[in-house]
Design a protein around this motif. Structure first.
Motif, PDB file in Angstrom:
ATOM      1  N   ARG A 194       0.815  -1.207   0.000  1.00 15.84           N
ATOM      2  CA  ARG A 194       0.000   0.000   0.000  1.00 15.84           C
ATOM      3  C   ARG A 194       0.856   1.268   0.000  1.00 15.84           C
ATOM      4  N   MET A 223      -7.187  17.012  -2.181  1.00 13.84           N
ATOM      5  CA  MET A 223      -7.875  15.716  -2.077  1.00 13.84           C
ATOM      6  C   MET A 223      -9.313  15.910  -1.574  1.00 13.84           C
ATOM      7  N   ARG A 271      10.465   3.409   4.911  1.00 14.21           N
ATOM      8  CA  ARG A 271      10.158   3.211   6.328  1.00 14.21           C
ATOM      9  C   ARG A 271      11.470   2.994   7.056  1.00 14.21           C
TER      10      ARG A 271
HETATM   11  C1  LIG Z   1      -2.732  10.864  11.105  1.00  9.28           C
HETATM   12  C2  LIG Z   1      -2.203  11.113   9.714  1.00  9.28           C
HETATM   13  C3  LIG Z   1      -2.337  12.365   9.161  1.00  9.28           C
HETATM   14  C4  LIG Z   1      -1.912  12.604   7.848  1.00  9.28           C
HETATM   15  N1  LIG Z   1      -2.122  13.822   7.300  1.00  9.28           N
HETATM   16  C5  LIG Z   1      -1.833  14.029   5.991  1.00  9.28           C
HETATM   17  C6  LIG Z   1      -2.158  15.259   5.373  1.00  9.28           C
HETATM   18  O1  LIG Z   1      -2.728  16.161   6.001  1.00  9.28           O
HETATM   19  N2  LIG Z   1      -1.870  15.404   4.064  1.00  9.28           N
HETATM   20  C7  LIG Z   1      -1.260  14.428   3.323  1.00  9.28           C
HETATM   21  O2  LIG Z   1      -1.044  14.622   2.139  1.00  9.28           O
HETATM   22  N3  LIG Z   1      -0.944  13.226   3.885  1.00  9.28           N
HETATM   23  C8  LIG Z   1      -1.220  13.004   5.195  1.00  9.28           C
HETATM   24  N4  LIG Z   1      -0.945  11.794   5.786  1.00  9.28           N
HETATM   25  C9  LIG Z   1      -0.318  10.722   4.980  1.00  9.28           C
HETATM   26  C10 LIG Z   1       1.160  10.578   5.342  1.00  9.28           C
HETATM   27  O3  LIG Z   1       1.870  11.665   4.815  1.00  9.28           O
HETATM   28  C11 LIG Z   1       1.671   9.249   4.770  1.00  9.28           C
HETATM   29  O4  LIG Z   1       0.975   8.180   5.368  1.00  9.28           O
HETATM   30  C12 LIG Z   1       3.172   9.083   5.019  1.00  9.28           C
HETATM   31  O5  LIG Z   1       3.902  10.067   4.330  1.00  9.28           O
HETATM   32  C13 LIG Z   1       3.637   7.714   4.594  1.00  9.28           C
HETATM   33  O6  LIG Z   1       3.280   7.488   3.241  1.00  9.28           O
HETATM   34  P1  LIG Z   1       2.484   6.175   2.796  1.00  9.28           P
HETATM   35  O7  LIG Z   1       1.165   6.178   3.515  1.00  9.28           O
HETATM   36  O8  LIG Z   1       2.331   6.316   1.305  1.00  9.28           O
HETATM   37  O9  LIG Z   1       3.335   5.008   3.164  1.00  9.28           O
HETATM   38  C14 LIG Z   1      -1.309  11.553   7.099  1.00  9.28           C
HETATM   39  C15 LIG Z   1      -1.162  10.295   7.691  1.00  9.28           C
HETATM   40  C16 LIG Z   1      -1.605  10.066   8.974  1.00  9.28           C
HETATM   41  C17 LIG Z   1      -1.467   8.692   9.572  1.00  9.28           C
END
Ligand SMILES: Cc1cc2nc3c(=O)[nH]c(=O)nc-3n(C[C@H](O)[C@H](O)[C@H](O)COP(=O)(O)O)c2cc1C
Length: 248
Positions: free
Chosen positions: A8, A66, A170
């Motif tokens: 994912r 988004m 990671r």
């Molecule tokens: C609680 C939480 C808040 C997040 N907030 C944002 C956000 O406001 N905008 C965004 O683009 N991504 C957001 N993310 C996504 C993270 O940036 C993303 O999960 C992280 O960079 C790791 O990438 P991956 O999910 O593709 O592995 C958020 C993720 C989490 C868990």
């Protein structure tokens, strides 16, 4: 299922295709099968599909695109309002207007959120969490008409992916897992565990673009600054008080 989890990534760009009611209900139904404290289900999920309401929500998520581009926006709320009402109607006195109960309900809400996300990803949908929810909780509470006892913990946008982004890095598993007890980190451990992340070309680009000397400085000085954290913490504490979670 493990393959889905391992492959994912967050998806921030969606096609214009809708998510049908049946599929959305299936995801939400699966989400509500997540573990929940005492089987109380102290959460609610607000589904936003209306274009105008998405537009109204957008500034509270710092105009991250988004919100308007995804067909579905889900706001996951810690919710003791419904449970309190049930108690009151049943000659039972609720004692859930405190910080512990807020954490309890937040844990519940996050478990549902993550379960919905995994369910969505298993169907080929893409998701993105929005951390802006807790920053702008007061505005979101007003727009979504959340009563006392309800607090928006996180938001997730869901849609059909229009791109497949690269997976991001990671930390190595050794950095995260502690056998039997917590093994605190030496400076050497920290250097080792973060070295891969720091040496990635995208990290180097990030450092240069932000005129910083290290990747950590991009976090402390640009992305998650102390002044912002302190400001939004103060706002958050006030909102928790207003929503009735600070009676202790
Ligand atoms: C609680 C939480 C808040 C997040 N907030 C944002 C956000 O406001 N905008 C965004 O683009 N991504 C957001 N993310 C996504 C993270 O940036 C993303 O999960 C992280 O960079 C790791 O990438 P991956 O999910 O593709 O592995 C958020 C993720 C989490 C868990």
């Amino acid at each position: 299922m493990i393959d889905i989890l391992n492959s994912r990534r967050t998806v921030r760009k969606y096609t214009k295709e809708m998510i049908g009611d049946e599929l959305l209900n299936e995801l939400l139904q699966a989400g509500c099968r997540a573990s929940t404290t005492g089987n109380m289900q102290v959460y609610s999920i607000i589904v936003t599909r209306d274009e105008e309401r998405k537009k109204a929500l957008s500034p509270f998520h710092f105009n991250q695109k988004m919100v308007t581009e995804a067909p579905v926006v889900l706001t996951f709320c810690a919710d003791f309002n419904r449970f309190n009402k049930w108690c009151e109607l049943s000659n039972a006195e609720p004692g859930y207007d405190n910080f512990l109960s807020f954490i309890t309900a937040s844990i519940d809400a996050l478990l549902v959120a993550q379960t919905v996300c995994v369910a969505a990803e298993s169907k080929g949908l893409g998701i993105c969490y929005l951390g802006t929810t807790t920053y702008m909780a007061n505005k979101i509470i007003e727009l979504l008409k959340l009563p006392k006892g309800v607090f928006p913990v996180t938001t997730v946008t869901i849609g059909w992916p229009s791109e497949l982004p690269e997976q991001v890095d990671r930390l190595p598993r050794n950095a995260i897992i502690h056998n039997e007890f917590y093994h605190d980190y030496t400076a050497e451990n920290i250097r080792e565990y973060y070295s891969e992340k720091e040496s990635r070309p995208d990290s180097k680009k990030f450092i240069a673009e932000n005129n910083k000397q290290s990747l950590a400085q991009v976090f402390t000085d640009v992305r998650y600054k102390k002044a912002d954290n302190v400001h939004f913490s103060k706002v958050l504490l006030q909102v928790l008080k207003d929503q009735g979670f600070m009676n202790q």
